[in-house]
Design an enzyme around this catalytic site. Sequence first.
Site, PDB file in Angstrom:
ATOM      1  N   GLU A  46     -30.692  15.837 -10.567  1.00 14.65           N
ATOM      2  CA  GLU A  46     -31.696  16.806 -11.002  1.00 14.65           C
ATOM      3  C   GLU A  46     -33.257  16.316 -10.083  1.00 14.65           C
ATOM      4  O   GLU A  46     -33.860  17.102  -9.507  1.00 14.65           O
ATOM      5  CB  GLU A  46     -32.056  16.786 -12.246  1.00 14.65           C
ATOM      6  CG  GLU A  46     -30.838  17.137 -13.264  1.00 14.65           C
ATOM      7  CD  GLU A  46     -30.047  16.184 -13.786  1.00 14.65           C
ATOM      8  OE1 GLU A  46     -29.633  16.129 -14.883  1.00 14.65           O
ATOM      9  OE2 GLU A  46     -29.880  14.950 -13.161  1.00 14.65           O
ATOM     10  N   CYS A  72     -30.124  13.859 -18.390  1.00 13.77           N
ATOM     11  CA  CYS A  72     -30.095  12.548 -19.535  1.00 13.77           C
ATOM     12  C   CYS A  72     -31.470  12.755 -20.282  1.00 13.77           C
ATOM     13  O   CYS A  72     -32.699  13.349 -19.597  1.00 13.77           O
ATOM     14  CB  CYS A  72     -30.058  11.350 -18.672  1.00 13.77           C
ATOM     15  SG  CYS A  72     -31.440  10.976 -17.374  1.00 13.77           S
ATOM     16  N   SER A 165       7.361  -3.482   4.837  1.00 22.98           N
ATOM     17  CA  SER A 165       7.050  -2.022   4.412  1.00 22.98           C
ATOM     18  C   SER A 165       6.007  -1.475   5.448  1.00 22.98           C
ATOM     19  O   SER A 165       5.707   0.060   5.108  1.00 22.98           O
ATOM     20  CB  SER A 165       6.503  -1.930   3.196  1.00 22.98           C
ATOM     21  OG  SER A 165       5.157  -2.789   3.209  1.00 22.98           O
ATOM     22  N   TRP A 167       5.238   0.735   8.450  1.00 24.26           N
ATOM     23  CA  TRP A 167       4.735   1.647   7.420  1.00 24.26           C
ATOM     24  C   TRP A 167       5.918   2.527   6.999  1.00 24.26           C
ATOM     25  O   TRP A 167       6.390   3.359   7.834  1.00 24.26           O
ATOM     26  CB  TRP A 167       3.556   2.447   7.952  1.00 24.26           C
ATOM     27  CG  TRP A 167       2.424   1.323   8.437  1.00 24.26           C
ATOM     28  CD1 TRP A 167       2.173   1.151   9.668  1.00 24.26           C
ATOM     29  CD2 TRP A 167       1.471   0.835   7.625  1.00 24.26           C
ATOM     30  NE1 TRP A 167       0.988   0.080   9.610  1.00 24.26           N
ATOM     31  CE2 TRP A 167       0.800  -0.053   8.451  1.00 24.26           C
ATOM     32  CE3 TRP A 167       1.264   0.755   6.189  1.00 24.26           C
ATOM     33  CZ2 TRP A 167      -0.429  -0.753   7.946  1.00 24.26           C
ATOM     34  CZ3 TRP A 167       0.340  -0.165   5.706  1.00 24.26           C
ATOM     35  CH2 TRP A 167      -0.485  -0.745   6.620  1.00 24.26           C
ATOM     36  N   ARG A 181      -8.963   4.877  -2.664  1.00 28.82           N
ATOM     37  CA  ARG A 181      -9.603   3.293  -2.813  1.00 28.82           C
ATOM     38  C   ARG A 181     -11.182   3.445  -2.933  1.00 28.82           C
ATOM     39  O   ARG A 181     -11.768   2.873  -3.801  1.00 28.82           O
ATOM     40  CB  ARG A 181      -9.199   2.640  -1.764  1.00 28.82           C
ATOM     41  CG  ARG A 181      -7.997   1.943  -1.703  1.00 28.82           C
ATOM     42  CD  ARG A 181      -7.962   0.708  -0.660  1.00 28.82           C
ATOM     43  NE  ARG A 181      -6.361   0.269  -0.393  1.00 28.82           N
ATOM     44  CZ  ARG A 181      -6.201  -0.637   0.392  1.00 28.82           C
ATOM     45  NH1 ARG A 181      -7.102  -1.141   1.080  1.00 28.82           N
ATOM     46  NH2 ARG A 181      -4.810  -1.282   0.307  1.00 28.82           N
ATOM     47  N   GLU A 288      -3.106  -1.068  -6.844  1.00 29.06           N
ATOM     48  CA  GLU A 288      -2.065  -0.929  -5.678  1.00 29.06           C
ATOM     49  C   GLU A 288      -1.189  -2.434  -5.778  1.00 29.06           C
ATOM     50  O   GLU A 288      -1.884  -3.337  -5.518  1.00 29.06           O
ATOM     51  CB  GLU A 288      -2.681  -1.060  -4.307  1.00 29.06           C
ATOM     52  CG  GLU A 288      -3.318   0.239  -4.045  1.00 29.06           C
ATOM     53  CD  GLU A 288      -3.760   0.182  -2.460  1.00 29.06           C
ATOM     54  OE1 GLU A 288      -3.149  -0.161  -1.799  1.00 29.06           O
ATOM     55  OE2 GLU A 288      -4.757   1.194  -2.261  1.00 29.06           O
TER      56      GLU A 288
END
Length: 368
Positions: A46, A72, A165, A167, A181, A288
């Site tokens: 605001e 608030c 892994s 990718w 993330r 993760e």
Amino acid sequence: MRRALAVAEGSLDISTPNPRVGCVLVRDGRWLAEGYTRHAGGRHAEVDALHEAASQGIDVRGATAYVTLEPCSHFGRTPPCADALVAAGIVRVVAAMGDPNPKVAGQGAARLRRAGIQVDMGLCASDALALNPGFVARMTRGRPWVWLKTAGSLDGRTALPNGWSQWITGEEARADGHRWRARACLILTGIGTVMADNPIMNVRVVATTRQPVRAVLDTDFRIAEDANLFNGDPVWIFTARPDAAKIDRLSRRNARVIRLPQDAAGGLDLGALMDWLGAHEINEVHVEAGARLNDALVAGGWVDEWIAYVAPRVLGAGHGLAGNSGAFDDLSEAPRYEFVDAVQLGRDMRLRLRDQARWQALCAVLEA
């Protein structure tokens, strides 16, 4: 309000521990100014909108403020937004949802009404909640909102038998993962992942104005002092067996060590972890990790939301998404999530799922 919700996305990776809020000022059907909540201690949405109007010489008296969260009413890091709206001559406030913070919780709306301002609540409330599940969860249950991120093959494998892994998923999926993330307050992993992959666990592929805290669950305090995690950004290590000398050395690398109790199985007590994170203003946790921690989180009912990247590959033997989240005699006993959306990213798919009971609990708080 749709515009205010879009503007609020400017707060995604900067406002923590405050909620992500957008505000649009309108008079006679004409847009005047807009703003979003900045970093903690900075302008709230605001006040940011009022500041933009003032910087352009725009008189906002008689305007309506569309804001995604109840203004608030208390002095925190900044003065009350309700007072700023009253002083500016705003005549109507439309808020998407009430503020679950006990320091506000209806008092902002009451303060505005006492000043003669019309207040309407509840427009696009579910969309506003989707921007702030962590803030609402922390304020109402004292614990953060936890999402588990996994990336795997069609047959549920996250790596080959040798652990390789990189990718399984493509660039588009990896970039999307970094966006998730970036919006988190904290990225959580286990010591097994740190020892096997030596990750940095920060946001790199997409732009961000801050790095989330990285955290490691390390029951026996085995983390290597030369791990890539210790790059100067904050790292929190949760352990049951702290070592004073090692703590001192790691503190010089911006690492904080927190002692937690152990559960009956000898691992760290995940309930105590979530309580600690909530008490330390962590709204959203992005996990993760490897199969063991994933399994513990799923089996313990700690996963509020699941973000699963699925590649069109079949790996056969290899590492699974989770170890064994319980042995069930009936399908009704197995943890169940509800699909939120499915998005194609290059050749891969991103599936979002929620624990619907927990989501409905947050919705019920807003309705109340």
